[in-house]
Design a protein around this motif. Structure first.
Motif, short mmCIF file in Angstrom:
data_model
loop_
_atom_site.label_atom_id
_atom_site.label_comp_id
_atom_site.label_asym_id
_atom_site.label_seq_id
_atom_site.Cartn_x
_atom_site.Cartn_y
_atom_site.Cartn_z
N ASN A 75 0.85 -1.19 0.00
CA ASN A 75 0.00 0.00 0.00
C ASN A 75 0.88 1.23 0.00
OD1 ASN A 75 -2.69 -1.20 0.18
ND2 ASN A 75 -1.96 -1.98 2.13
N PHE A 76 0.74 2.04 -1.01
CA PHE A 76 1.56 3.23 -1.14
C PHE A 76 0.88 4.47 -0.58
CE2 PHE A 76 4.95 1.36 -3.50
CZ PHE A 76 4.39 0.36 -4.27
N GLY A 77 -0.34 4.29 -0.10
CA GLY A 77 -1.04 5.44 0.48
C GLY A 77 -1.59 6.35 -0.60
N VAL A 79 -9.10 5.19 -7.43
CA VAL A 79 -8.44 4.15 -6.63
C VAL A 79 -7.88 3.14 -7.62
CG1 VAL A 79 -8.76 2.33 -4.92
CG2 VAL A 79 -10.02 4.50 -4.70
N TYR A 80 -6.56 3.05 -7.67
CA TYR A 80 -5.89 2.19 -8.66
C TYR A 80 -5.29 0.96 -7.98
CZ TYR A 80 -6.20 6.24 -11.77
OH TYR A 80 -6.65 7.28 -12.54
N SER A 81 -5.18 -0.12 -8.77
CA SER A 81 -4.59 -1.37 -8.27
C SER A 81 -3.64 -1.93 -9.33
CB SER A 81 -5.67 -2.41 -7.97
OG SER A 81 -6.59 -1.92 -7.01
N GLN A 82 -2.70 -2.72 -8.83
CA GLN A 82 -1.72 -3.33 -9.75
C GLN A 82 -1.36 -4.73 -9.26
OE1 GLN A 82 2.41 -1.98 -9.49
NE2 GLN A 82 2.57 -1.99 -11.74
N ASN A 83 -0.99 -5.60 -10.20
CA ASN A 83 -0.43 -6.91 -9.87
C ASN A 83 1.07 -6.91 -10.11
OD1 ASN A 83 -2.87 -8.02 -9.21
ND2 ASN A 83 -2.57 -9.85 -10.46
N TRP A 104 -1.34 -0.18 -13.87
CA TRP A 104 -2.27 0.22 -12.82
C TRP A 104 -3.65 0.44 -13.46
CZ3 TRP A 104 -1.26 0.56 -7.59
CH2 TRP A 104 0.08 0.44 -7.21
#
Lengths: 174, 204
Positions: free
Chosen positions: A65-67, A163-167, A101
């Protein structure tokens, strides 16, 4: 009559020799036993065990989590690292790659290269851009010492808030 | 501190420890070490295998991906298939991964391809606002192209040789029998010429 008999005898000898020779060649070629071996009893029984070299992978943590990061800003590496533990009996090298992302609104994305990795807790600009192709970090994960990879993130200028997510995929190559 | 308070503290400590331990540790997926090296004849195929296993205490769902190679000019990248492409490993269980390489016949011999195939532990984790870390194992797959081997005639050649020898022997015996010696010392042919004298009466 005697000359006639000697010719027949000579022919028979040649035929026999040729058949025997051919039989020997045939059996040698195809591994058939030429003689029966006598029963033998080994005086000692030797057992051997082959222990193969193996490597394992166990990662901690499994999420980062990068905040909250604003566009044109990046994170520092502190507290953003993944420890790779190898519980096998052979060493391994850590390779990494990832995806883009993707926002909660899937139309919003930004590139995988905005994530960087490093072999130590260093500034964002000193890290290596993550790609979609598996790349060696050069970091070793051995049974005696786990490997650590540090992670940072920079947000492109003008990136839409979401709100972004990555694998991120970390593999041990051995 | 009373016994009751001590019990509360202990339980709390145990719960806290459990939570800390449960925080994100991936499973112990393992494999045999060493690269897979293929020497494949032009137009041929070759299959090698290696083992993966679950070294932890929980089942591991996995997927297998074949290696990717950079293209080589004027050469066709070999086709690589893996089997299985997915599965589930139980604790202490192992499985065999088969890798088959098919080499195009149009390639040249002595070409080398080098890539990484992967076995990844599946994850259902999601982390909105962050990254999900997925673990796996990589296996180097090296491929060399080589010329096809010379044909091996095997047992057929020996059968042909045997027939030829037998034919020579039989022919030799028959020849010797045909020209067998009779009285006089020299061998006679099967047929002989006979001179016929005929008396003819001529009227005077």
């Amino acid at each position: 009559m005697y000359a006639n008999s000697s010719k027949l005898l000579g022919g028979a000898i040649v035929a026999t020799a040729a058949i025997v020779t051919f039989s020997i060649l045939f059996m040698v070629q195809f591994g058939l036993p030429l003689a029966f071996a006598a029963n033998q009893i080994a005086p000692n029984v030797i057992l051997t065990v082959n222990v193969p070299t193996v490597c394992e992978v166990s990662l901690s943590p499994t999420t980062l989590n990068f905040g909250t990061v604003i566009p044109s800003q990046n994170t520092i590496y502190t507290n953003q690292n993944v420890i790779d533990t190898n519980n096998g009996n052979g060493g391994a090298t850590i390779w990494v790659y990832g995806g883009n992302w993707i926002g909660a609104n899937t139309a919003l994305t930004f590139g995988v290269a905005n994530t960087t990795w490093a072999t130590s807790n260093t500034a964002y600009g000193s890290g290596h851009a993550l790609t979609q192709i598996s790349t060696s970090t050069g970091v070793s994960a051995t049974p005696q010492a786990p490997g650590t990879v540090w992670w940072g993130l920079g947000i492109p200028a003008g990136q839409t808030a979401n709100v972004y997510s990555q694998n991120i995929i970390i593999t041990n190559v051995c | 501190m009373g016994i009751k308070n001590k019990a509360i503290v202990t339980i709390s400590s145990v719960l806290l420890f459990t939570i800390l331990v449960a925080v994100s540790h991936s499973q112990n997926l393992g494999q045999g070490a060493g690269a897979l090296v293929f020497n494949v004849s032009l137009g041929g195929t070759q299959t090698l295998s290696y083992s993966i296993f679950d070294g932890g205490g929980a089942p591991i769902s996995y997927t297998v991906s074949p290696p990717q190679y950079n293209p080589i000019k004027n050469e066709t990248t070999p086709t690589v298939t893996v089997s299985p492409t997915s599965g589930v490993l139980q604790p202490s269980q192992s499985a065999t991964v088969y890798v088959t390489v098919r080499m195009p016949a149009t390639n040249k011999a002595g070409i080398r391809w080098d890539g990484i195939m992967q076995v990844l532990a599946a994850t259902n984790a999601s982390n909105p606002g962050g990254a999900v870390i997925q673990g796996g194992l990589g296996k180097e797959v090296i491929i060399y192209s080589k010329l096809p081997p010379a044909p091996n005639y095997g047992p057929l050649l020996y059968v042909i040789i045997g027939i030829a020898i037998a034919a020579c022997i039989v022919g030799g015996v028959l020849y010797a029998f045909k020209f067998r010696k009779g009285p006089g010392g020299k061998g006679k042919p099967k047929y002989k010429y006979v001179t016929v004298k005929k008396r003819v009466r001529v009227k005077a």
